[in-house]
Design an enzyme around this catalytic site. Structure first.
Site, PDB file in Angstrom:
ATOM      1  N   LYS A  11     -28.465 -33.459  22.918  1.00 35.23           N
ATOM      2  CA  LYS A  11     -28.741 -33.961  21.649  1.00 35.23           C
ATOM      3  C   LYS A  11     -28.976 -32.964  20.595  1.00 35.23           C
ATOM      4  O   LYS A  11     -28.591 -33.249  19.351  1.00 35.23           O
ATOM      5  CB  LYS A  11     -29.796 -35.062  21.632  1.00 35.23           C
ATOM      6  CG  LYS A  11     -29.581 -36.238  22.671  1.00 35.23           C
ATOM      7  CD  LYS A  11     -28.691 -37.227  21.851  1.00 35.23           C
ATOM      8  CE  LYS A  11     -28.791 -38.453  22.587  1.00 35.23           C
ATOM      9  NZ  LYS A  11     -27.694 -39.512  22.071  1.00 35.23           N
ATOM     10  N   SER A  68     -27.366 -33.853  31.547  1.00 37.88           N
ATOM     11  CA  SER A  68     -27.494 -33.951  30.359  1.00 37.88           C
ATOM     12  C   SER A  68     -28.567 -33.850  29.651  1.00 37.88           C
ATOM     13  O   SER A  68     -29.048 -33.393  28.613  1.00 37.88           O
ATOM     14  CB  SER A  68     -27.022 -35.393  29.761  1.00 37.88           C
ATOM     15  OG  SER A  68     -27.745 -36.495  30.423  1.00 37.88           O
TER      16      SER A  68
END
Lengths: 314, 314
Positions: free
Chosen positions: A49, A299
């Protein structure tokens, strides 16, 4: 769109980590393929992110930045925006449900952001963010449905293809679809024959169903351990991008997700959060066809003590 | 001795991983130094012990190897010997106390070794191993007090100095002293001005006291969470090597060890066992003077669910 990913890569260079790619003989033997793990759990603040937040906030004018940034998220996007704002020395406001875990709120405040709590039964988080943005002149950086955020997330797969040529398949976790659509854009530009497959929890498989039916399906508050994928649906931007660039979508059980986090913990010595382990869950449970060279995006790695304790106890 | 380390490096090349070196801005800011982590938790079977076992067993004759190997260990050395023997296709026997954790026994058997349990109140593990070796013609590969084992363990620091020039200080966990003496031999050959400091748990600080008093101190069954350092004392070979090559020894509290494992889990997303985190514990608790460029050997990552759950609950 790929030009935007390339521009994002230039923009975030020296700020985001170029995360390492790991391999494991044990994993390769287990799945009968060469597997390359793009370790975004080792990214700054512990998840991909950071890439999207850094890219989007970098593109704002100095005047916009000084007025401040607002976003809505109880997870990694909140921490990413908070960290990037701290780097720029500008104010960040994060709209978070009043039942968000104390650890997540503390982590976000730890980066210097102001947290505004709301009651999710009474208010919509995006409406509240829009109201505060209008009042104070903040710029909204949404968690996935934003071109600059998507372009930033696409830089992880860009690096993976640069570092590991000739992948046949790329497995990408899917929540709101920002990472998935960015990864697919990079892949189809750099290695069109590489199949991009998005992976979701079975109990939160709105994107799988949206992909198959070509109409947007929503699932509210799905009971998955993979908290990064609890977003109700793909977005207005990410849904068409997923339909255009992604080759397939698959879902995995909660047991497979837990098994994947355990495997990464015990065999690779990596801390990976449940959402981050979706690709490994798909590989280990045979939900995707085995290819010869498989890329997997891990991720993120932000998992709290209670969740990891629960996983290790299974 | 350094020639033996160099020969070991040639011998294990292509079998042992050349483990990565990681860095962390957060860690550097916290300790006010540039810290370089040599990730032996990412070594084969999860610990540096593979290096020494591979080197020692490689040096045996074909006839010796075919007769089989025996060792005594309930920890990482047992798994290392078992894995190397599987690679050579030769029999391995591991003498382990009958109260060793089931997970450790299962991991060792998982590599194909035969486990012989003994009652530690009634028998000495080395005497039992010698008896079985005499009966069956096995070769004993002890866990640390063996030249080829020490030379193999020295290859981790050799790689670190090759990859990261100009270290000022190197922090190494100390159990029986195999890794510590091997690391010190490599360091004094390649970078003599780099201070080598061995780190032990405070409640298991036999080597610290042996180093200070220059006479061998033993502590039996110390109550430390760092199970890799529960060895009663340095060995006949490692004690003089530590006195000759090591610059200083320091100890750390159990709370500091737990804090270090947590820090590595939450901030670096690395699974490191308590013994492997001793160097970070020393840095974070200020038990060593801060240098500008610090190497730390993260010696292993084999931690079971119960131990990690206990640590995350603190």
């Amino acid at each position: 769109m790929f030009e935007q990913v390339q521009a994002a890569a230039e923009r975030i260079r020296g700020y985001a980590h170029r995360t390492p790619i790991m391999t494991s003989r044990t994993l390769n033997e287990r799945v009968g393929a060469e597997v390359f793990l793009k370790c975004e759990n080792l990214q700054r603040m512990g998840a991909f992110k950071y890439r999207g937040a850094r890219n989007a906030i970098s593109r704002l004018s100095e005047v916009e930045r000084q007025r401040g940034i607002i976003t809505y998220s109880s997870g990694n996007h909140a921490q990413a925006v908070a960290l990037v704002c701290r780097e720029f020395g500008i104010p960040a406001t994060i709209v978070m449900p009043d039942n968000a875990p104390a650890t997540k709120r503390a982590a976000t405040e730890g980066y210097g952001a102001t947290v505004v709590a709301y009651n999710p039964d009474e208010q919509s988080r995006s409406a509240l963010a829009e109201q505060l943005a209008a009042q104070h002149g903040y710029t909204i950086i949404p968690p996935y449905d934003h071109e600059d955020v998507i372009a930033g997330q696409g830089t992880a797969a860009l690096e993976l293809h640069q570092d590991v040529p000739n992948l046949d398949m790329l497995l990408v976790p899917c929540g709101g679809g920002g990472l998935l659509s960015g990864s697919a854009i990079s892949t189809k530009a750099l290695r069109p024959q590489c199949r991009v497959i998005g992976i979701e929890p079975e109990v939160a498989n709105d994107a799988v169903r949206s992909f198959r039916t070509k109409s947007l399906v929503s699932i509210h508050n799905p009971p998955t351990i993979a908290d990064g994928t609890r977003t109700p649906s793909l977005g207005q931007l990410t849904f068409p991008l997923v339909l255009e660039y992604v080759d397939d979508m698959q879902d995995v059980t909660e047991a497979a997700i837990i098994g994947a986090v355990q495997f990464l913990f015990y065999r690779l010595k990596l801390v990976v959060e449940p959402s981050g382990a979706l690709g490994i869950a798909a590989l280990l449970s045979g939900r995707v066809p085995t290819s010869s060279r498989v890329g997997v995006i891990l991720s993120g790695g932000n998992v709290d003590a209670a969740t990891m304790t629960h996983i290790l106890a299974q």
